[in-house]
Enzyme design. Structure first.
Site, PDB file in Angstrom:
ATOM      1  N   HIS A  74     -48.006   8.673   3.180  1.00 23.54           N
ATOM      2  CA  HIS A  74     -46.775   8.997   3.920  1.00 23.54           C
ATOM      3  C   HIS A  74     -45.945  10.026   3.153  1.00 23.54           C
ATOM      4  CE1 HIS A  74     -43.253   7.300   6.507  1.00 23.54           C
ATOM      5  NE2 HIS A  74     -43.041   8.578   6.203  1.00 23.54           N
ATOM      6  N   HIS A  76     -43.886  13.999   3.632  1.00 25.68           N
ATOM      7  CA  HIS A  76     -43.437  15.088   4.504  1.00 25.68           C
ATOM      8  C   HIS A  76     -43.497  16.355   3.655  1.00 25.68           C
ATOM      9  CE1 HIS A  76     -41.658  12.263   7.529  1.00 25.68           C
ATOM     10  NE2 HIS A  76     -41.531  11.492   6.454  1.00 25.68           N
ATOM     11  N   ASN A 108     -43.580  15.554  11.693  1.00 25.09           N
ATOM     12  CA  ASN A 108     -42.258  15.997  12.184  1.00 25.09           C
ATOM     13  C   ASN A 108     -41.861  17.326  11.564  1.00 25.09           C
ATOM     14  OD1 ASN A 108     -41.957  14.759   9.649  1.00 25.09           O
ATOM     15  ND2 ASN A 108     -39.852  14.133  10.051  1.00 25.09           N
ATOM     16  N   HIS A 194     -42.709   4.211  12.779  1.00 26.64           N
ATOM     17  CA  HIS A 194     -41.386   4.102  12.157  1.00 26.64           C
ATOM     18  C   HIS A 194     -40.645   3.051  12.984  1.00 26.64           C
ATOM     19  CE1 HIS A 194     -37.587   6.075  10.371  1.00 26.64           C
ATOM     20  NE2 HIS A 194     -37.201   5.006  11.041  1.00 26.64           N
ATOM     21  N   HIS A 244     -42.788   2.357   5.883  1.00 28.98           N
ATOM     22  CA  HIS A 244     -41.559   2.039   5.142  1.00 28.98           C
ATOM     23  C   HIS A 244     -40.764   0.828   5.651  1.00 28.98           C
ATOM     24  CE1 HIS A 244     -40.057   4.445   8.416  1.00 28.98           C
ATOM     25  NE2 HIS A 244     -40.306   5.604   7.848  1.00 28.98           N
ATOM     26  N   ASP A 314     -42.878   8.121   1.140  1.00 30.76           N
ATOM     27  CA  ASP A 314     -42.033   8.725   2.171  1.00 30.76           C
ATOM     28  C   ASP A 314     -41.288   9.925   1.572  1.00 30.76           C
ATOM     29  OD1 ASP A 314     -40.782   9.288   4.552  1.00 30.76           O
ATOM     30  OD2 ASP A 314     -39.377   7.611   4.485  1.00 30.76           O
ATOM     31  N   PRO A 332     -31.274  12.634   6.271  1.00 29.99           N
ATOM     32  CA  PRO A 332     -31.857  11.495   5.558  1.00 29.99           C
ATOM     33  C   PRO A 332     -33.191  11.853   4.910  1.00 29.99           C
ATOM     34  CG  PRO A 332     -32.240  11.254   7.913  1.00 29.99           C
ATOM     35  CD  PRO A 332     -31.443  12.526   7.737  1.00 29.99           C
TER      36      PRO A 332
HETATM   37  C1  NCD Z   1     -37.763  11.572   7.106  1.00 26.83           C
HETATM   38  C2  NCD Z   1     -37.769  13.078   7.045  1.00 26.83           C
HETATM   39  O1  NCD Z   1     -36.869  13.666   6.451  1.00 26.83           O
HETATM   40  O2  NCD Z   1     -38.707  13.681   7.580  1.00 26.83           O
HETATM   41  N1  NCD Z   1     -36.556  11.061   6.520  1.00 26.83           N
HETATM   42  C3  NCD Z   1     -36.369   9.832   6.009  1.00 26.83           C
HETATM   43  O3  NCD Z   1     -35.224   9.493   5.673  1.00 26.83           O
HETATM   44  N2  NCD Z   1     -37.362   8.991   5.848  1.00 26.83           N
HETATM   45  C4  NCD Z   1     -37.901  11.177   8.528  1.00 26.83           C
HETATM   46  C5  NCD Z   1     -38.459   9.827   8.703  1.00 26.83           C
HETATM   47  O4  NCD Z   1     -39.439   9.451   8.043  1.00 26.83           O
HETATM   48  O5  NCD Z   1     -37.940   9.119   9.567  1.00 26.83           O
HETATM   49 ZN    ZN Z   2     -41.219   9.444   6.670  1.00 27.07          ZN
END
Ligand code: NCD
Ligand code: ZN
Length: 452
Positions: A74, A76, A108, A194, A244, A314, A332
């Site tokens: 996980h 990004h 995303n 999620h 998460h 994450d 976030p």
């Molecule tokens: C994630 C992001 O920034 O892509 N942010 C987060 O706080 N976890 C989005 C997500 O995983 O919901």
């Molecule tokens: Zn995430």
């Protein structure tokens, strides 16, 4: 300790994928055995007490522990339209510096990974930049045909963002989620979720502080989401992986289900509570938000007793400018690839977590759940993904030194015990003692193999 370069023989195209890891404490799956690991042409050839380097590069690992390369399911890594936050080169550098030899990237992005063509575009971009193995999750889409095509194109899951779906889904409608799960089961691809049932919110929460913002996404949102998704999973038999999770009760509920339903927790929910959010604000703002200290303790103790299947970072990089805004506008997410292993090893050094469980949470279970069959074992025939770890080394978390573009962390200043020394990906020494040695593009791009 510095690696000695030697010329290799055999296939010249693969000669930089031969390495001998000498005199390590090698993880066997239960404990350690002293010996060497010979990796040839990117795969583990043998592990033995005594092995001659021959003409291969050798790395002296005496006093260090050799563990299977870690897998973060996980992350990004952004790139494409959001490359100003992170790109495949910096994100996978952060992975290598954190002991992760494989990462699975979330959809995303800009554009989102919601068609096979967009998936292939990401794969092409990653093949030029990645330093570790990288695979891709795709967005949950309503159509069966696109689901099939995404699975065939090698997506590792369909991600359902309940708070804000990428594709036009009405997440309040069980029938639509059931259809998604039926499509996914037929395409033999898991759904990652999620789990925050945010649609059930009655009023817009006040947002004067990060604490109020967090209170606007209470534990009950997670509980309801997990209950609904589990209920629909039972009707469909689809594989579901919950991302998460923040509550012990969620882990317990999932553990009581079939092995098709799996759970994941993050280091920040294990280590930090709302107290930290109140203290440091934007640096600790992520979703789902940090919970109460009592809940955090319950989650940690359940995870250390084996109630969770996976720990994942994450890793969610943003610029400091995007984070520093007022509550409600601050984005976030926190970077996590470079803090996860030292934090988890610190739990081992305290006696809170045993090393065997750490390897299960960070390598074995991720490999099993996402079908990475040639990974997570230090045995002949497996991929040459190995990390070397010093269990005694103390360090201090310093986000200004991150390889990630996101140079902030709620863990800044924390002292950890247990540190990564080297990361080997497919037999190549990619990271060693603070230095990034792996070139952009040396990391393999992975495609899922659920249907084979
Ligand atoms: C994630 C992001 O920034 O892509 N942010 C987060 O706080 N976890 C989005 C997500 O995983 O919901
Ligand atoms: Zn995430």
């Amino acid at each position: 300790m510095a690696p000695q370069k030697k010329r290799a023989d055999s296939n010249p195209d693969l000669e930089d994928q031969n390495i001998l890891v000498k005199d390590a404490n090698i993880w066997t799956g239960h404990g350690f055995t002293r010996g060497s690991i010979l990796i040839e042409e990117g795969r583990i050839r043998k592990t033995s007490r005594r092995t001659d380097a021959g003409r291969h590069e050798a790395i002296d690992a005496s006093g260090l522990c050799a563990l299977p390369g870690l897998i973060d399911v996980h992350v990004h890594l952004r790139d494409m339209g959001l490359a100003y936050k992170e790109d495949f080169a910096t994100g996978t550098a952060a992975a290598a510096a954190g002991g992760f030899t494989t990462v699975l990237d979330m959809p995303n992005t800009l554009p989102p990974t919601d068609t096979p063509r967009r998936l292939v575009e990401k794969e092409r971009e990653a093949s030029k930049k990645a330093r570790v193995n990288i695979g891709f999750h795709a967005a949950a889409v309503p159509e069966a045909k696109t689901t099939q095509a995404l699975a065939r194109a090698g997506a590792f899951s369909l991600k359902l963002y309940m708070p804000k779906p990428i594709a036009p889904f009405n997440v309040e409608d069980d029938a639509q989620i059931r259809q998604l799960m039926n499509n996914a089961r037929e395409a033999r691809i898991p759904v990652t979720v999620h789990a925050e049932d945010i649609v059930s919110r009655k009023e817009t929460p006040a947002t004067d502080s990060f604490r109020q913002l967090a209170d606007g996404r209470p534990p009950i949102f997670e509980t309801r989401a997990v209950e609904r998704i589990v209920r629909i999973q039972r009707q469909t038999g689809c594989k579901v992986h919950f991302c998460h999770l923040t509550l012990k009760s969620s882990l317990d509920k999932i553990a009581a289900e079939s092995s098709s339903v799996t759970s994941e927790v993050t280091p920040h929910h294990l280590w930090l509570s709302q107290r930290v959010l109140e203290k440091v604000g934007w640096k600790a703002w992520m979703v789902p938000p940090l919970r109460s200290e009592a809940e955090r303790r319950r989650l940690l103790s359940a995870t250390c007793s084996g109630a969770s299947d996976v720990v994942a970072s994450d890793h969610a990089p943003h610029t400091v400018g995007e984070k520093e805004r007022q509550p409600g506008s601050s984005l976030p997410g926190v970077p996590g690839l470079e803090t996860e292993l030292p934090l988890m090893l610190t739990l081992v050094s305290k006696g809170t977590l045993n090393l065997s469980l750490l390897v299960k949470l960070l390598a074995d279970n991720p490999a099993r759940i996402f079908g990475l069959r040639s990974k997570a074992k230090l045995r002949p025939g497996y991929d040459g993904d190995v990390i070397l770890v010093d269990l005694k080394k103390r360090s201090r978390i310093d986000s200004s030194k991150f390889f990630s573009k996101a140079k902030f962390s709620p863990f800044d200043g924390m002292t950890t015990k247990g540190a990564l020394v080297s990361t080997i990906v497919s037999g190549r020494l990619v990271y060693h003692d603070g230095e990034m040695l792996g070139k952009e593009g040396c990391g393999p791009v992975l495609r899922s193999s659920f249907s084979s």
